[in-house]
Design a protein around this motif. Structure first.
Motif, mmCIF file in Angstrom:
data_model
loop_
_atom_site.group_PDB
_atom_site.id
_atom_site.type_symbol
_atom_site.label_atom_id
_atom_site.label_comp_id
_atom_site.label_asym_id
_atom_site.label_seq_id
_atom_site.Cartn_x
_atom_site.Cartn_y
_atom_site.Cartn_z
ATOM 1 N N PRO A 67 0.804 -1.237 0.000
ATOM 2 C CA PRO A 67 0.000 0.000 0.000
ATOM 3 C C PRO A 67 0.834 1.283 0.000
ATOM 4 O O PRO A 67 0.309 2.354 -0.287
ATOM 5 N N ARG A 68 2.131 1.176 0.316
ATOM 6 C CA ARG A 68 2.961 2.367 0.467
ATOM 7 C C ARG A 68 3.943 2.585 -0.681
ATOM 8 O O ARG A 68 4.498 3.679 -0.817
ATOM 9 N N LEU A 69 4.185 1.564 -1.488
ATOM 10 C CA LEU A 69 5.278 1.617 -2.462
ATOM 11 C C LEU A 69 5.128 2.726 -3.491
ATOM 12 O O LEU A 69 6.128 3.270 -3.963
ATOM 13 N N ARG A 70 3.890 3.057 -3.850
ATOM 14 C CA ARG A 70 3.710 4.070 -4.897
ATOM 15 C C ARG A 70 4.427 5.363 -4.539
ATOM 16 O O ARG A 70 5.037 6.003 -5.407
ATOM 17 N N GLY A 71 4.362 5.745 -3.267
ATOM 18 C CA GLY A 71 5.001 6.991 -2.857
ATOM 19 C C GLY A 71 6.493 6.978 -3.100
ATOM 20 O O GLY A 71 7.065 7.964 -3.608
ATOM 21 N N THR A 110 -14.081 -7.760 10.679
ATOM 22 C CA THR A 110 -14.799 -6.714 9.960
ATOM 23 C C THR A 110 -15.894 -6.122 10.850
ATOM 24 O O THR A 110 -16.374 -6.775 11.783
ATOM 25 N N PRO A 111 -16.314 -4.886 10.581
ATOM 26 C CA PRO A 111 -17.437 -4.316 11.341
ATOM 27 C C PRO A 111 -18.689 -5.182 11.240
ATOM 28 O O PRO A 111 -19.419 -5.333 12.240
ATOM 29 N N ALA A 112 -18.950 -5.767 10.075
ATOM 30 C CA ALA A 112 -20.145 -6.594 9.913
ATOM 31 C C ALA A 112 -20.060 -7.862 10.756
ATOM 32 O O ALA A 112 -21.057 -8.294 11.349
ATOM 33 N N ILE A 160 -5.671 -13.010 6.809
ATOM 34 C CA ILE A 160 -6.150 -11.625 6.771
ATOM 35 C C ILE A 160 -7.207 -11.463 5.687
ATOM 36 O O ILE A 160 -8.224 -10.774 5.884
ATOM 37 N N GLN A 161 -6.998 -12.076 4.531
ATOM 38 C CA GLN A 161 -7.996 -11.962 3.464
ATOM 39 C C GLN A 161 -9.312 -12.602 3.879
ATOM 40 O O GLN A 161 -10.397 -12.079 3.589
ATOM 41 N N MET A 162 -9.241 -13.734 4.582
ATOM 42 C CA MET A 162 -10.467 -14.376 5.067
ATOM 43 C C MET A 162 -11.174 -13.476 6.076
ATOM 44 O O MET A 162 -12.409 -13.364 6.077
ATOM 45 N N ALA A 163 -10.400 -12.832 6.943
ATOM 46 C CA ALA A 163 -11.007 -11.904 7.904
ATOM 47 C C ALA A 163 -11.662 -10.737 7.172
ATOM 48 O O ALA A 163 -12.777 -10.315 7.523
ATOM 49 N N LEU A 164 -10.999 -10.212 6.137
ATOM 50 C CA LEU A 164 -11.578 -9.114 5.363
ATOM 51 C C LEU A 164 -12.850 -9.550 4.639
ATOM 52 O O LEU A 164 -13.724 -8.730 4.368
ATOM 53 N N ASP A 165 -12.948 -10.840 4.349
ATOM 54 C CA ASP A 165 -14.151 -11.369 3.711
ATOM 55 C C ASP A 165 -15.238 -11.708 4.722
ATOM 56 O O ASP A 165 -16.276 -12.271 4.354
ATOM 57 N N GLY A 166 -14.999 -11.376 6.004
ATOM 58 C CA GLY A 166 -16.014 -11.606 7.023
ATOM 59 C C GLY A 166 -16.145 -13.049 7.471
ATOM 60 O O GLY A 166 -17.206 -13.466 7.960
ATOM 61 N N GLN A 167 -15.051 -13.819 7.345
ATOM 62 C CA GLN A 167 -15.125 -15.241 7.665
ATOM 63 C C GLN A 167 -14.674 -15.572 9.075
ATOM 64 O O GLN A 167 -14.670 -16.747 9.448
ATOM 65 N N HIS A 194 -5.716 -1.200 7.310
ATOM 66 C CA HIS A 194 -7.090 -1.696 7.253
ATOM 67 C C HIS A 194 -7.930 -1.111 8.396
ATOM 68 O O HIS A 194 -9.115 -0.812 8.215
ATOM 69 N N LEU A 195 -7.321 -0.913 9.554
ATOM 70 C CA LEU A 195 -8.021 -0.265 10.667
ATOM 71 C C LEU A 195 -8.315 1.194 10.328
ATOM 72 O O LEU A 195 -9.417 1.692 10.587
ATOM 73 N N GLN A 196 -7.313 1.869 9.776
ATOM 74 C CA GLN A 196 -7.494 3.282 9.448
ATOM 75 C C GLN A 196 -8.582 3.480 8.393
ATOM 76 O O GLN A 196 -9.295 4.487 8.410
ATOM 77 N N GLN A 197 -8.730 2.524 7.489
ATOM 78 C CA GLN A 197 -9.738 2.627 6.442
ATOM 79 C C GLN A 197 -11.093 2.068 6.879
ATOM 80 O O GLN A 197 -12.060 2.129 6.110
ATOM 81 N N GLY A 198 -11.147 1.513 8.088
ATOM 82 C CA GLY A 198 -12.410 0.991 8.597
ATOM 83 C C GLY A 198 -12.783 -0.379 8.080
ATOM 84 O O GLY A 198 -13.898 -0.851 8.321
ATOM 85 N N ARG A 199 -11.881 -1.032 7.378
ATOM 86 C CA ARG A 199 -12.190 -2.362 6.856
ATOM 87 C C ARG A 199 -12.116 -3.419 7.956
ATOM 88 O O ARG A 199 -12.773 -4.450 7.881
#
Length: 317
Positions: A121-125, A181-183, A250-257, A270-275
């Motif tokens: 997420p940071r490399l572009r800079g 996830t919040p959900a 982490i991907q499974m957690a992001l998928d709400g599993q 992911h915390l900062q973005q609310g995911r």
């Protein structure tokens, strides 16, 4: 014989490099004309190399059916070995050539999880601010057993003994806490208690192959640290899902599993973005686990390496 050296029969008996290159091209394209075009030679040259190779081996490598070629059984066996060998030779020579002619090519080595979850997420800079630097990122779970010829300019690792001849800059202690996830939290309000967590869908980190990456903190360690008196009958606990691939968890957690233990530096964005959210404020600070920036002493004064070093330190800060 001079110096008493014995002849190397294996090298002496090998077919010529040109013949093997012509064979691989013909086998890939199933046509001598197309093979000749890819190698910028004549069709006659390709035909001659293949004919000499077949005479040397004493067998046909191709079945000629009209304008197309098919590999014989012997041709298939040779192609499988020759294509991989030539590719390995090409990659090794390209790596050496770049090292000799491109002093601004920097190699950074880190774990797969840090590369995917923190660096990506940071490399572009960095890339946009340093267009003159060719950055090569390699990942490994085995910092002490890297392939020969690989000498990264910078490591990000907890291993201070990753390589002799490197400088070590301490970065941070690792911090671990549950996330989902919040959900998932809304659907499982019981996650605010250890008992509720224990009876939820837990995504667990398996230690296989991870001894050189991080301290092993799984859900058993977490519950023992936070709630040593917690006793939940096994029949009441949902089965864990476990994997040694932290990116998968982490991907499974992001998928709400399920609920996963998050390393702060890896999932903070992911915390900062609310995911992802933290169902509790409890956390573990691993005082014995310190991440380092490890820099090749011979490259430490290189301006491009210095820019990457300063950028990494600023990002972690």
């Amino acid at each position: 014989m001079a110096n008493g050296l014995l002849p190397d029969h294996a090298l002496m008996k090998m077919p010529s490099f040109k013949a093997m290159r012509s064979f691989v091209a013909a086998a890939k394209h199933r046509n001598f004309s197309r093979a000749a075009q890819t190698l910028c030679v004549t069709q006659a040259a390709i035909s001659r190399q293949i004919r000499d190779l077949e005479l040397y081996l004493g067998t046909e490598l191709f079945i000629r059916t009209g304008r197309e070629l098919e590999l014989t059984e012997q041709g298939v066996a040779l192609f499988d070995a020759a294509q991989l060998s030539l590719l390995n030779i090409f990659q090794a020579t390209e790596r050496i050539r770049r090292e000799q002619h491109d002093s601004r090519r920097i190699t950074l080595c880190c774990s797969p999880a840090l590369s995917a979850l923190w660096l990506s997420p940071r490399l572009r800079g960095f890339i946009e601010a340093n267009p003159d630097v060719d950055l090569n990122v390699i990942t490994t779970a085995h910092f002490l057993n890297m392939e020969p010829g690989i000498h990264p300019d910078i490591f990000i690792t907890k291993r201070t003994d990753a390589r002799p001849g490197y400088l070590h800059i301490p970065l941070f202690h690792e911090t671990v806490f549950p996330v989902c996830t919040p959900a998932f939290l809304a659907a499982n309000p019981q996650l605010c208690t250890p008992e509720g967590m224990r009876q939820s869908r837990l995504l667990d980190l398996d230690p296989y192959g991870r001894s050189q990456l991080s301290e092993q903190v799984d859900w058993d360690v977490w519950f023992a640290f936070q709630s040593p008196d917690l006793h939940i009958p096994a029949a009441r606990s949902q089965p864990y899902f476990s994997s040694n691939d932290y990116n998968l968890l982490i991907q499974m957690a992001l998928d709400g599993q399920g609920l996963v233990l998050g390393w702060d530096h890896l999932i903070r964005h992911h915390l900062q973005q609310g995911r992802l959210v933290r169902p509790v404020e409890d956390q573990m600070i691993l005082r014995e686990s310190l991440q380092y920036l490890v820099i090749n002493e011979q490259q430490a004064q290189d301006p491009a390496v210095g820019r990457l070093k300063d950028w990494l330190i600023a990002q972690f800060a």
